[in-house]
Each structure stands twice: as C-alpha cells, then as structure tokens.
Design an enzyme around this catalytic site. Sequence first.
Site, PDB file in Angstrom:
ATOM      1  N   TYR A   1       1.993   1.261  14.935  1.00  0.00           N
ATOM      2  CA  TYR A   1       0.958   0.926  13.961  1.00  0.00           C
ATOM      3  C   TYR A   1       1.244   1.636  12.644  1.00  0.00           C
ATOM      4  CZ  TYR A   1      -3.329   0.590  11.434  1.00  0.00           C
ATOM      5  OH  TYR A   1      -4.227   0.349  10.449  1.00  0.00           O
TER       6      TYR A   1
ATOM      7  N   ASP B   1      -2.217  -7.111   5.409  1.00  0.00           N
ATOM      8  CA  ASP B   1      -2.788  -7.386   4.093  1.00  0.00           C
ATOM      9  C   ASP B   1      -2.006  -8.425   3.308  1.00  0.00           C
ATOM     10  OD1 ASP B   1      -4.582  -5.451   4.795  1.00  0.00           O
ATOM     11  OD2 ASP B   1      -3.605  -3.873   3.665  1.00  0.00           O
TER      12      ASP B   1
ATOM     13  N   LYS C   1      -2.413  -2.046   7.898  1.00  0.00           N
ATOM     14  CA  LYS C   1      -2.581  -3.489   8.078  1.00  0.00           C
ATOM     15  C   LYS C   1      -1.620  -4.282   7.219  1.00  0.00           C
ATOM     16  CE  LYS C   1      -4.148  -4.961  11.426  1.00  0.00           C
ATOM     17  NZ  LYS C   1      -3.304  -5.843  12.235  1.00  0.00           N
TER      18      LYS C   1
ATOM     19  N   ASP D   1       0.874  -1.174   0.000  1.00  0.00           N
ATOM     20  CA  ASP D   1       0.000   0.000   0.000  1.00  0.00           C
ATOM     21  C   ASP D   1       0.909   1.221   0.000  1.00  0.00           C
ATOM     22  OD1 ASP D   1      -1.564   2.175   0.617  1.00  0.00           O
ATOM     23  OD2 ASP D   1      -2.427   1.315   2.453  1.00  0.00           O
TER      24      ASP D   1
ATOM     25  N   ASP E   1      -7.119  -7.275   1.710  1.00  0.00           N
ATOM     26  CA  ASP E   1      -6.926  -5.904   2.200  1.00  0.00           C
ATOM     27  C   ASP E   1      -7.723  -5.734   3.486  1.00  0.00           C
ATOM     28  OD1 ASP E   1      -5.955  -3.280   2.199  1.00  0.00           O
ATOM     29  OD2 ASP E   1      -7.824  -2.541   1.343  1.00  0.00           O
TER      30      ASP E   1
HETATM   31 MG    MG Z   1      -3.908   1.448   3.775  1.00  0.00          MG
HETATM   32 MG    MG Z   2      -4.182  -2.304   2.503  1.00  0.00          MG
END
Ligand code: MG
Ligand code: MG
Length: 386
Positions: free
Chosen positions: A240, A245, A243, A10, A137
């Site tokens: 953090y 994914d 994610k 991403d 995702d």
């Molecule tokens: Mg994202």
């Molecule tokens: Mg993602």
Amino acid sequence: MITLSAIKADVGSIGGHTRPSEEMLDEVRHILTQKISQGLVIDGLITYTGDDIAIICTHQLGTGNQEIHLGLAWQAFLAATEIAKEQGNYGAGQDLLVDAPSGNVRGAGPGVAEIEFEINPEGGYRPAESFMVFAGDKCGPGAYNLPLYLAFCDPMHDGGLLLNPRMHQGFTFTVIDMDHKSQDTDRVIRLDVPERIWDVAALLQNPDRYAVEAIHSRFAPNEQIVSAAATRLHNIAGRYTGKDDPIAIVRNQGIFPAPEELLEPYATINQIITGDARGSHNMPQMPVAINTEVAGPYCLPLISCLGFSMNAEGKFASRYVDFFGNSAWDYARLEAQRRAAEFRRQGFFGVTMAQQAEIAYTGLVDTWNALDSEFENRHEKEVARR
Ligand code: MG
Ligand code: MG
C-alpha cells in the site's frame, strides 16, 4: 498535432493527506514556466486537488514523451518532494515509486492522461477545441468507470446519444486490466458501443480491476475523446502506497458529449467508490472546486473538473471554468456528505471497507495471518457429539 498532457502526483502535503504547500506548487510552476520559455511546452498550468499536484500542459512532442514525462513532470515532482522534506510535510515523494524511471513516468507512480489531436482537422467537424480535466483525490483507480459509462452508453443520462447523429454512431471503449502485472505489456480490450454496452458494463462494474483507459469516436475513429490514468499503485510497489487518485482528460462538444452530459452523473449518482481514509474504505465522491484541500470527514473522496478552450497554437491555460466550484453543486456536496455519514455509521464492517482485493495490501492481512495458527480443524463428527 498538439499533445495535451495531464500528469499528477502526491509528493507531500501539510498536516496529513490534505494539500501540497504553496512553495511546492510554486516550484512545480517555476519548472513548467522554464519549459515554456525554452519552447518545449506551449502552455500549461499547475493545480491541486486534495494532496495531488497536477501539471496540465500542451506541446508537440507526442504522448509518452521523455522530455515531458521525465524532463518536466518527474523533475518537477522531485523538486517539490525536496521542498516537502524541508518543510516536514507528510508523505514526501509518496507517489514517486521508482528511483529513476526510464522513458516515461507510466508505471512509476504518477497518474497520466494524454491525448494527441489536430486542431480544426480537415472535414470541418471540429472547428473549436474544448475539453475538461478531471482530478480525483482519495479515489480508487476505476473512479471514472461509472460516470463515463453513463455519459457514453446511457441516454437516460446523456440525451445527446439520441439527439446528435454523429454521437449516435457510437464510441470505442479501451478498457485496461489493472491486475496484469508485466513490465513490458498492458492487457487491454477494445469494445464498440452501443453494440457491446453490456460487455463494457460487465467489466466496468469492477472498478478495482478494470478501468476505462480511452474512448474514441466512431464517427471519426482517429479522434480520441477520453484518456484516463489507470494504474494501481500497489501493483507497482507491491504494498500500500497511497491512493491511485486518477486524472482524466475528456474532450467535449461538437461530435463529443457536452460538458453538462459528462457532468450529469456527478450530480445524480454521487457514486460510492473505493478510497477515503487509508485508501481502504468506500464512500460517495464529492465534487469540489479546483485547489480544494481534504478536510472533510474520513477523507471523503474528492473530484474536481476544469473546462478549457484551446486556440490554434495550443494555448488554453489562462482561462478556465471551474465547473464544480459553482454553487449549483452545493446540493451534490451536501448529498455526498449525507450519504457518507450513513456509511460511516457502519464503521469497518462489510461493504463500508474496500473490497478484499484492495484490503490485501493493508495491515489487516498481518492480523489474519497471525490468527491463522490459532485456527484448528474440527471434524464434523465432533460437532455432532456436542
Ligand atoms: Mg496522499
Ligand atoms: Mg492523493
């Protein structure tokens, strides 16, 4: 030998965590095309699932190769990041967690699934190469644990384990401990099934810590069937970052499970996984067509799946089946949304939010720490006097 590589990241999306822009995808595609014309890459294509761009390609350079990981993938993701910045897109460069990775992109943010194999190997047991690429995702890193467990260990979900004598010989699971934080080593365990299915189950039930990294055939032990990306981004970044994914390659048919057996858990289970809004909730995973943006309620986790055939030269990309794009999956989509709505009624309380190990990387911890000084220790006797 052919290496099939699927690398995703991403690096920015339009209007929130939705999808990359066409210009970003074009740039990644352009770099892939260059590598193909230079003869470095045999074939490939670019897709997206939610806000993640996936590069799926074949080459003869082996797994973890620098030219593919850095020369192709990292450079392409950097170029797409520049476009994301120009366009003001959200989270530009989000998954590129280090300044300059050395050697390959493992541990640098992007998710990687790779398998090296021979097309039509001696023995004639695999005359046709057929495979699937899954991309999730808003999904936690162990999102493939349950579907893979069911397809490779449970005849209630995969009758092929009983019907196909070569599958009946079992498989070897490689499971990785994602809590192991070392620059130099991975912590993995190899378990043969069916003998040790309960040990596999005992690990996979904690998908925030343990994930299936690979599955091999026991009929043909040098044949790798599954490769799944299994890293936790917050273990790399210490905070953090979005994610994980995960992306996965699963070879199918012949001596391996068939697509319908591998897909069955996505219809019948609709598993609830970590991910969703802020990567901090639990909701059911919804199967979607390839190149679908995130627009559903509370960032419902998405999973896409493409099916390919590969010829003797390693070419595959110009024809594919978009499994979850078929209307046969409408029911699973509705079911996922119905179950998600049930979960959302409980908001942030208890099981609807991610496990404490995941929450530990969010701002909730700051609040707990701030409140800590207001706690006081009370003796039991004082309680008794009241
Ligand atoms: Mg994202
Ligand atoms: Mg993602």
